[in-house]
Design a protein around this motif. Structure first.
Motif, PDB file in Angstrom:
ATOM      1  N   LEU A 112       3.337  -4.864 -38.424  1.00  0.00           N
ATOM      2  CA  LEU A 112       2.046  -4.832 -39.107  1.00  0.00           C
ATOM      3  C   LEU A 112       2.204  -4.189 -40.485  1.00  0.00           C
ATOM      4  CD1 LEU A 112      -0.778  -5.793 -38.209  1.00  0.00           C
ATOM      5  CD2 LEU A 112      -1.240  -3.467 -37.457  1.00  0.00           C
ATOM      6  N   THR A 113       3.005  -4.823 -41.315  1.00  0.00           N
ATOM      7  CA  THR A 113       3.262  -4.303 -42.662  1.00  0.00           C
ATOM      8  C   THR A 113       2.022  -4.469 -43.532  1.00  0.00           C
ATOM      9  OG1 THR A 113       4.051  -6.440 -43.451  1.00  0.00           O
ATOM     10  CG2 THR A 113       5.690  -4.958 -42.465  1.00  0.00           C
ATOM     11  N   GLU A 114       2.032  -3.838 -44.696  1.00  0.00           N
ATOM     12  CA  GLU A 114       0.905  -3.968 -45.624  1.00  0.00           C
ATOM     13  C   GLU A 114       0.691  -5.425 -46.008  1.00  0.00           C
ATOM     14  OE1 GLU A 114      -0.696  -2.136 -49.895  1.00  0.00           O
ATOM     15  OE2 GLU A 114       1.224  -1.478 -49.046  1.00  0.00           O
ATOM     16  N   GLN A 115       1.775  -6.149 -46.242  1.00  0.00           N
ATOM     17  CA  GLN A 115       1.678  -7.564 -46.606  1.00  0.00           C
ATOM     18  C   GLN A 115       1.086  -8.383 -45.458  1.00  0.00           C
ATOM     19  OE1 GLN A 115       5.411  -9.732 -47.167  1.00  0.00           O
ATOM     20  NE2 GLN A 115       4.508 -10.825 -48.909  1.00  0.00           N
ATOM     21  N   ALA A 116       1.513  -8.071 -44.223  1.00  0.00           N
ATOM     22  CA  ALA A 116       0.988  -8.787 -43.057  1.00  0.00           C
ATOM     23  C   ALA A 116      -0.506  -8.537 -42.907  1.00  0.00           C
ATOM     24  CB  ALA A 116       1.741  -8.355 -41.799  1.00  0.00           C
ATOM     25  N   VAL A 117      -0.928  -7.297 -43.094  1.00  0.00           N
ATOM     26  CA  VAL A 117      -2.343  -6.958 -42.985  1.00  0.00           C
ATOM     27  C   VAL A 117      -3.151  -7.693 -44.043  1.00  0.00           C
ATOM     28  CG1 VAL A 117      -4.040  -5.106 -43.172  1.00  0.00           C
ATOM     29  CG2 VAL A 117      -1.905  -4.711 -41.937  1.00  0.00           C
ATOM     30  N   GLU A 118      -2.665  -7.712 -45.272  1.00  0.00           N
ATOM     31  CA  GLU A 118      -3.368  -8.410 -46.340  1.00  0.00           C
ATOM     32  C   GLU A 118      -3.555  -9.884 -45.997  1.00  0.00           C
ATOM     33  OE1 GLU A 118      -0.911  -7.594 -49.698  1.00  0.00           O
ATOM     34  OE2 GLU A 118      -1.934  -5.716 -50.217  1.00  0.00           O
ATOM     35  N   LYS A 119      -2.518 -10.512 -45.473  1.00  0.00           N
ATOM     36  CA  LYS A 119      -2.590 -11.935 -45.131  1.00  0.00           C
ATOM     37  C   LYS A 119      -3.564 -12.164 -43.973  1.00  0.00           C
ATOM     38  CE  LYS A 119       2.037 -13.299 -46.695  1.00  0.00           C
ATOM     39  NZ  LYS A 119       3.352 -13.830 -46.272  1.00  0.00           N
ATOM     40  N   LEU A 120      -3.524 -11.268 -42.973  1.00  0.00           N
ATOM     41  CA  LEU A 120      -4.459 -11.390 -41.848  1.00  0.00           C
ATOM     42  C   LEU A 120      -5.896 -11.265 -42.327  1.00  0.00           C
ATOM     43  CD1 LEU A 120      -3.143  -9.409 -38.726  1.00  0.00           C
ATOM     44  CD2 LEU A 120      -3.568 -11.859 -38.920  1.00  0.00           C
ATOM     45  N   PHE A 121      -6.140 -10.284 -43.165  1.00  0.00           N
ATOM     46  CA  PHE A 121      -7.505 -10.043 -43.646  1.00  0.00           C
ATOM     47  C   PHE A 121      -8.001 -11.214 -44.491  1.00  0.00           C
ATOM     48  CE2 PHE A 121      -7.508  -5.083 -43.394  1.00  0.00           C
ATOM     49  CZ  PHE A 121      -7.472  -5.185 -42.017  1.00  0.00           C
ATOM     50  N   VAL A 122      -7.131 -11.815 -45.278  1.00  0.00           N
ATOM     51  CA  VAL A 122      -7.533 -12.968 -46.096  1.00  0.00           C
ATOM     52  C   VAL A 122      -7.923 -14.138 -45.211  1.00  0.00           C
ATOM     53  CG1 VAL A 122      -6.691 -14.753 -47.671  1.00  0.00           C
ATOM     54  CG2 VAL A 122      -6.244 -12.341 -48.169  1.00  0.00           C
ATOM     55  N   VAL A 123      -7.089 -14.455 -44.231  1.00  0.00           N
ATOM     56  CA  VAL A 123      -7.336 -15.647 -43.416  1.00  0.00           C
ATOM     57  C   VAL A 123      -8.472 -15.439 -42.413  1.00  0.00           C
ATOM     58  CG1 VAL A 123      -5.697 -15.195 -41.519  1.00  0.00           C
ATOM     59  CG2 VAL A 123      -6.136 -17.539 -42.243  1.00  0.00           C
ATOM     60  N   GLN A 152       6.738   6.352 -35.330  1.00  0.00           N
ATOM     61  CA  GLN A 152       6.227   6.713 -36.647  1.00  0.00           C
ATOM     62  C   GLN A 152       5.853   5.477 -37.458  1.00  0.00           C
ATOM     63  OE1 GLN A 152       8.636   9.472 -38.871  1.00  0.00           O
ATOM     64  NE2 GLN A 152       7.524   9.132 -40.777  1.00  0.00           N
ATOM     65  N   ARG A 153       6.743   4.478 -37.492  1.00  0.00           N
ATOM     66  CA  ARG A 153       6.464   3.273 -38.278  1.00  0.00           C
ATOM     67  C   ARG A 153       5.249   2.527 -37.723  1.00  0.00           C
ATOM     68  NH1 ARG A 153      11.105   1.129 -38.043  1.00  0.00           N
ATOM     69  NH2 ARG A 153      10.782  -0.303 -36.297  1.00  0.00           N
ATOM     70  N   SER A 154       5.186   2.372 -36.406  1.00  0.00           N
ATOM     71  CA  SER A 154       4.076   1.630 -35.803  1.00  0.00           C
ATOM     72  C   SER A 154       2.749   2.346 -36.021  1.00  0.00           C
ATOM     73  CB  SER A 154       4.332   1.441 -34.304  1.00  0.00           C
ATOM     74  OG  SER A 154       5.504   0.690 -34.090  1.00  0.00           O
ATOM     75  N   THR A 155       2.761   3.668 -35.906  1.00  0.00           N
ATOM     76  CA  THR A 155       1.538   4.445 -36.096  1.00  0.00           C
ATOM     77  C   THR A 155       1.087   4.401 -37.548  1.00  0.00           C
ATOM     78  OG1 THR A 155       2.208   5.915 -34.288  1.00  0.00           O
ATOM     79  CG2 THR A 155       0.441   6.690 -35.735  1.00  0.00           C
ATOM     80  N   GLU A 156       2.028   4.558 -38.470  1.00  0.00           N
ATOM     81  CA  GLU A 156       1.688   4.487 -39.893  1.00  0.00           C
ATOM     82  C   GLU A 156       1.137   3.107 -40.250  1.00  0.00           C
ATOM     83  OE1 GLU A 156       5.278   5.600 -41.888  1.00  0.00           O
ATOM     84  OE2 GLU A 156       4.946   7.762 -41.615  1.00  0.00           O
ATOM     85  N   ASN A 157       1.730   2.060 -39.674  1.00  0.00           N
ATOM     86  CA  ASN A 157       1.230   0.705 -39.912  1.00  0.00           C
ATOM     87  C   ASN A 157      -0.223   0.568 -39.461  1.00  0.00           C
ATOM     88  OD1 ASN A 157       3.687  -0.110 -40.926  1.00  0.00           O
ATOM     89  ND2 ASN A 157       4.318  -1.240 -39.102  1.00  0.00           N
ATOM     90  N   LEU A 158      -0.517   1.097 -38.280  1.00  0.00           N
ATOM     91  CA  LEU A 158      -1.859   0.982 -37.715  1.00  0.00           C
ATOM     92  C   LEU A 158      -2.874   1.789 -38.534  1.00  0.00           C
ATOM     93  CD1 LEU A 158      -3.946   0.154 -35.685  1.00  0.00           C
ATOM     94  CD2 LEU A 158      -2.939   1.749 -34.031  1.00  0.00           C
ATOM     95  N   ILE A 159      -2.508   2.999 -38.903  1.00  0.00           N
ATOM     96  CA  ILE A 159      -3.409   3.831 -39.712  1.00  0.00           C
ATOM     97  C   ILE A 159      -3.692   3.154 -41.052  1.00  0.00           C
ATOM     98  CG2 ILE A 159      -3.666   6.026 -40.920  1.00  0.00           C
ATOM     99  CD1 ILE A 159      -3.978   6.199 -37.878  1.00  0.00           C
TER     100      ILE A 159
END
Length: 323
Positions: A112-123, A152-159
């Motif tokens: 759930l990277t920043e780029q993945a989140v941006e793409k999910l939110f757009v679509v 740590q990575r998964s939690t930071e991604n979610l936050i």
């Protein structure tokens, strides 16, 4: 106590099932290895692959006759959807073909990277959607023991996703810490709710459209075989008898749901990681033909108990009918 479901119907002339929900595995990979999930032992893990555009479009075409009744399409099944780089285009295609449906994505958060989140939110923006995030733990120790991915990575991604959403998107955080089948607890419901209350406060999260689902995990119909972390000890085994002389059984996974693997083959449900129940592929026949085929009739007869089924039939071991 749940109200008993009506008897599963057998096909008849011009009959169609009340199909509402669809799950589609667009590929076969998952980057986690949850202790209560048989993925690492599964047929699709041993025989990996990506869904072709031909198969994807064939499935969408075959859903058209059921379009008015469809409520939710989930472009994932027993794997991690965000490992598919084409998932965002596929979500867009679903909305284009079935604009009224809800699209549900369920991710473990590691991708759930920043780029993945941006793409999910757009679509998903302005569309009916559900974003589920599996976060099975209340600290590094429980999370990494259960899921085998970086806490740590998964939690930071979610936050970060919660902050980027700022209450605009439907996000459900899901945590399973207690067994539904046997006496095993990694964390309690109360601990999980407290953990997220504290996290929301610490990070000043807008809680609008955010929910926390602390639930009990099941044993995937007793399909956990490995000894790693005591996974096989989570199985309950046979939980009901099904067949002539026994109380009729029913499950919405048979008539309200349809499940496709990445190669187009139909699966009975999200419990059948080992492909125990052999069903046709969408390449063998249309979905309309499938619902009137000997394969479907035989399935309904076995699940409902009209006919005998194998002694270890998957529905006899399922502690969570319906999913």
């Amino acid at each position: 106590m749940r109200t008993p479901l009506p008897m599963l119907e057998l096909p008849r002339d011009r009959w169609l099932p009340p199909l509402k929900y669809v799950q589609i595995a667009t590929h076969s990979r998952c980057n986690a290895d949850c202790v209560f999930c048989p993925y690492i032992e599964s047929v699709h893990h041993k025989h990996p692959g990506m869904m072709t555009d031909e198969t994807w479009n064939l499935i969408l075409d075959n859903l058209v006759p059921f379009g008015a009744g469809l409520k939710k399409i989930c472009p994932y099944l027993m794997q991690e959807p965000l490992l598919d780089k084409s998932i965002y285009a596929k979500i867009a295609q679903i909305y284009e073909r079935f604009p009224h449906v809800t699209v549900e994505i369920s991710t473990n958060g590691a991708a759930l990277t920043e780029q993945a989140v941006e793409k999910l939110f757009v679509v998903m923006g302005g569309r009916s959607h559900d974003i589920w995030v599996s976060h099975h733990g209340i600290d590094r120790e429980t999370f990494e023991h259960i899921m085998q991915i970086n806490y740590q990575r998964s939690t930071e991604n979610l936050i970060r996703m919660l902050k980027m959403s700022n209450g605009r998107y439907n996000i459900k955080i899901r945590g399973a810490g207690k067994s539904k089948a046997v006496n095993r607890t990694f964390f309690t419901r109360e601990q999980y709710v407290e953990y997220w209350e504290r996290t929301f406060t610490d990070h000043e999260i807008n809680r609008a459209n955010v929910s926390v689902d602390a639930f009990e995990f099941h044993d995937r119909a007793g399909s956990l075989k490995r000894e790693d972390r005591g996974a096989n000890e989570l199985n309950q085994g046979i939980v009901r008898q099904i067949g002539p002389g026994h109380r009729p059984f029913s499950c919405t996974r048979i008539n309200e749901w349809i499940h496709f693997m990445h190669d187009g083959r139909i699966r009975i449900c999200c419990m059948d990681y080992h492909h125990e129940v052999q069903l046709p592929s969408i390449h063998d026949m249309s979905l309309l033909d499938y619902y009137h085929s000997p394969a479907y009739i035989g399935l309904v007869n076995c699940v409902s108990g009209r006919t005998e089924s194998p002694a270890d039939f998957i529905c006899k071991r399922c502690t969570s009918p319906g999913g």
